[in-house]
Design a protein around this motif. Sequence first.
Motif, short mmCIF file in Angstrom:
data_model
loop_
_atom_site.label_atom_id
_atom_site.label_comp_id
_atom_site.label_asym_id
_atom_site.label_seq_id
_atom_site.Cartn_x
_atom_site.Cartn_y
_atom_site.Cartn_z
N PRO A 1 25.17 24.76 5.62
CA PRO A 1 25.87 23.52 6.03
C PRO A 1 24.94 22.32 5.89
CG PRO A 1 25.30 24.84 7.94
CD PRO A 1 24.95 25.65 6.75
N VAL A 2 25.45 21.25 5.30
CA VAL A 2 24.65 20.05 5.03
C VAL A 2 25.06 18.94 5.99
CG1 VAL A 2 24.09 18.32 3.30
CG2 VAL A 2 24.37 20.69 2.62
N ASP A 3 24.05 18.27 6.56
CA ASP A 3 24.31 17.18 7.49
C ASP A 3 24.31 15.82 6.79
OD1 ASP A 3 24.34 18.61 10.11
OD2 ASP A 3 22.37 19.23 9.41
N ILE A 4 23.44 15.62 5.82
CA ILE A 4 23.34 14.34 5.11
C ILE A 4 23.24 14.62 3.61
CG2 ILE A 4 21.84 12.34 4.69
CD1 ILE A 4 23.04 11.95 7.29
N PRO B 1 14.52 27.79 13.61
CA PRO B 1 15.04 27.81 14.98
C PRO B 1 16.12 26.74 15.17
CG PRO B 1 12.92 26.73 14.94
CD PRO B 1 13.16 27.25 13.54
N ALA B 2 17.03 27.00 16.07
CA ALA B 2 18.07 26.02 16.39
C ALA B 2 17.52 25.00 17.38
CB ALA B 2 19.29 26.72 16.98
N PRO B 3 17.91 23.77 17.33
CA PRO B 3 18.83 23.14 16.41
C PRO B 3 18.15 22.84 15.08
CG PRO B 3 18.02 21.51 17.94
CD PRO B 3 17.44 22.83 18.36
N LYS B 4 18.93 22.90 14.01
CA LYS B 4 18.38 22.67 12.68
C LYS B 4 19.34 21.80 11.89
CE LYS B 4 19.98 27.34 11.81
NZ LYS B 4 19.54 28.68 11.51
N TRP B 5 18.75 21.05 10.96
CA TRP B 5 19.53 20.11 10.15
C TRP B 5 19.15 20.28 8.69
CZ3 TRP B 5 17.19 18.83 14.77
CH2 TRP B 5 18.06 18.53 15.81
N ALA C 1 18.09 7.87 4.62
CA ALA C 1 18.86 9.06 4.99
C ALA C 1 18.29 9.72 6.24
CB ALA C 1 18.88 10.05 3.83
N ILE C 2 16.97 9.74 6.37
CA ILE C 2 16.35 10.31 7.56
C ILE C 2 16.69 9.48 8.79
CG2 ILE C 2 14.11 10.71 8.67
CD1 ILE C 2 13.13 11.64 5.87
N LEU C 3 16.71 8.16 8.65
CA LEU C 3 17.09 7.31 9.78
C LEU C 3 18.55 7.51 10.17
CD1 LEU C 3 15.17 4.02 8.92
CD2 LEU C 3 14.59 5.76 10.62
N LYS C 4 19.42 7.73 9.19
CA LYS C 4 20.82 8.04 9.50
C LYS C 4 20.93 9.40 10.19
CE LYS C 4 22.81 5.12 6.02
NZ LYS C 4 23.45 4.98 4.73
N LEU C 5 20.10 10.33 9.78
CA LEU C 5 20.07 11.63 10.46
C LEU C 5 19.57 11.48 11.88
CD1 LEU C 5 20.51 14.68 10.18
CD2 LEU C 5 18.14 14.86 9.42
N HIS C 6 18.62 10.58 12.11
CA HIS C 6 18.15 10.29 13.47
C HIS C 6 19.31 9.85 14.35
CE1 HIS C 6 13.54 9.63 12.73
NE2 HIS C 6 13.95 10.84 12.42
N ASP C 7 20.19 9.00 13.80
CA ASP C 7 21.34 8.55 14.57
C ASP C 7 22.27 9.71 14.92
OD1 ASP C 7 20.37 5.98 14.44
OD2 ASP C 7 21.63 5.41 12.73
N GLN C 8 22.46 10.64 13.97
CA GLN C 8 23.29 11.82 14.25
C GLN C 8 22.64 12.69 15.33
OE1 GLN C 8 24.23 14.21 10.86
NE2 GLN C 8 25.38 12.58 9.84
N ILE C 9 21.33 12.87 15.24
CA ILE C 9 20.62 13.71 16.21
C ILE C 9 20.67 13.10 17.60
CG2 ILE C 9 18.34 14.61 16.82
CD1 ILE C 9 17.84 14.87 13.79
N GLN C 10 20.58 11.77 17.67
CA GLN C 10 20.63 11.08 18.96
C GLN C 10 21.93 11.39 19.70
OE1 GLN C 10 18.25 8.77 20.27
NE2 GLN C 10 19.49 8.82 22.12
N ASP C 11 23.03 11.57 18.96
CA ASP C 11 24.33 11.80 19.58
C ASP C 11 24.73 13.27 19.61
OD1 ASP C 11 24.56 9.04 19.90
OD2 ASP C 11 25.45 8.81 17.91
N THR C 12 23.80 14.18 19.33
CA THR C 12 24.11 15.61 19.30
C THR C 12 24.36 16.14 20.70
OG1 THR C 12 22.74 15.90 17.34
CG2 THR C 12 23.22 17.87 18.59
N LYS C 13 25.38 16.98 20.81
CA LYS C 13 25.70 17.61 22.08
C LYS C 13 24.71 18.74 22.37
CE LYS C 13 29.48 15.28 22.67
NZ LYS C 13 29.41 14.11 23.49
N LEU C 14 24.66 19.16 23.61
CA LEU C 14 23.79 20.26 24.02
C LEU C 14 24.63 21.45 24.46
CD1 LEU C 14 21.08 18.41 26.14
CD2 LEU C 14 20.87 19.24 23.81
N GLY C 15 23.99 22.62 24.49
CA GLY C 15 24.62 23.80 25.06
C GLY C 15 25.71 24.41 24.21
#
Length: 184
Positions: A124-127, A92-96, A142-156
Amino acid sequence: MGLEESLPSGVLLTTVEKFAGYARKGSLWPATFGLACCAIEMMTTGGARYDLARFGMEVFRASPRQADLMIVAGRVSQKMAPVLRQIYDQMPAPKWVLAMGVCASSGGMFNNYAIVQGVDHVVPVDIYLPGCPPRPEMLIDAILKLHDQIQDTKLGPHRKAEVIALEAEALTAAPTIEMRGLLR
């Protein structure tokens, strides 16, 4: 003097996007997709010594419909690539996606017809996580860096357009066998 100073203590001001990002980063559920030796290090990271439960990731999901993070650990063969894509499409979306190890990132030492030269040709690869195999501490980083990306993810619709553009770019990338570098 801002609005924050006139509010009583215990009141928090934020946006919906920031709150959703905070909630998402603390509740990632990874899908198990271990293909080679990197999978052993991924399993070790979920064990008691490294304890991924600190980050809300205590359960590796066997069903892609319950997971939102795919950790591709190891080399991907040409026969496994369609299966990997099908599992990604079922999430399901969102997915990383996290490419763990040099084999998942670029094909590694297996520069032949049977191994996909980078999982980013399939999904598509995020990290990207380098190493052969990467240590559990590197996976946690790497998971903590992905957390930072997810924190700034746009919605909608902004997020949907961003994902479609990134996926189209990844799927139209030139195969690494055709790229010319220092060794060719």
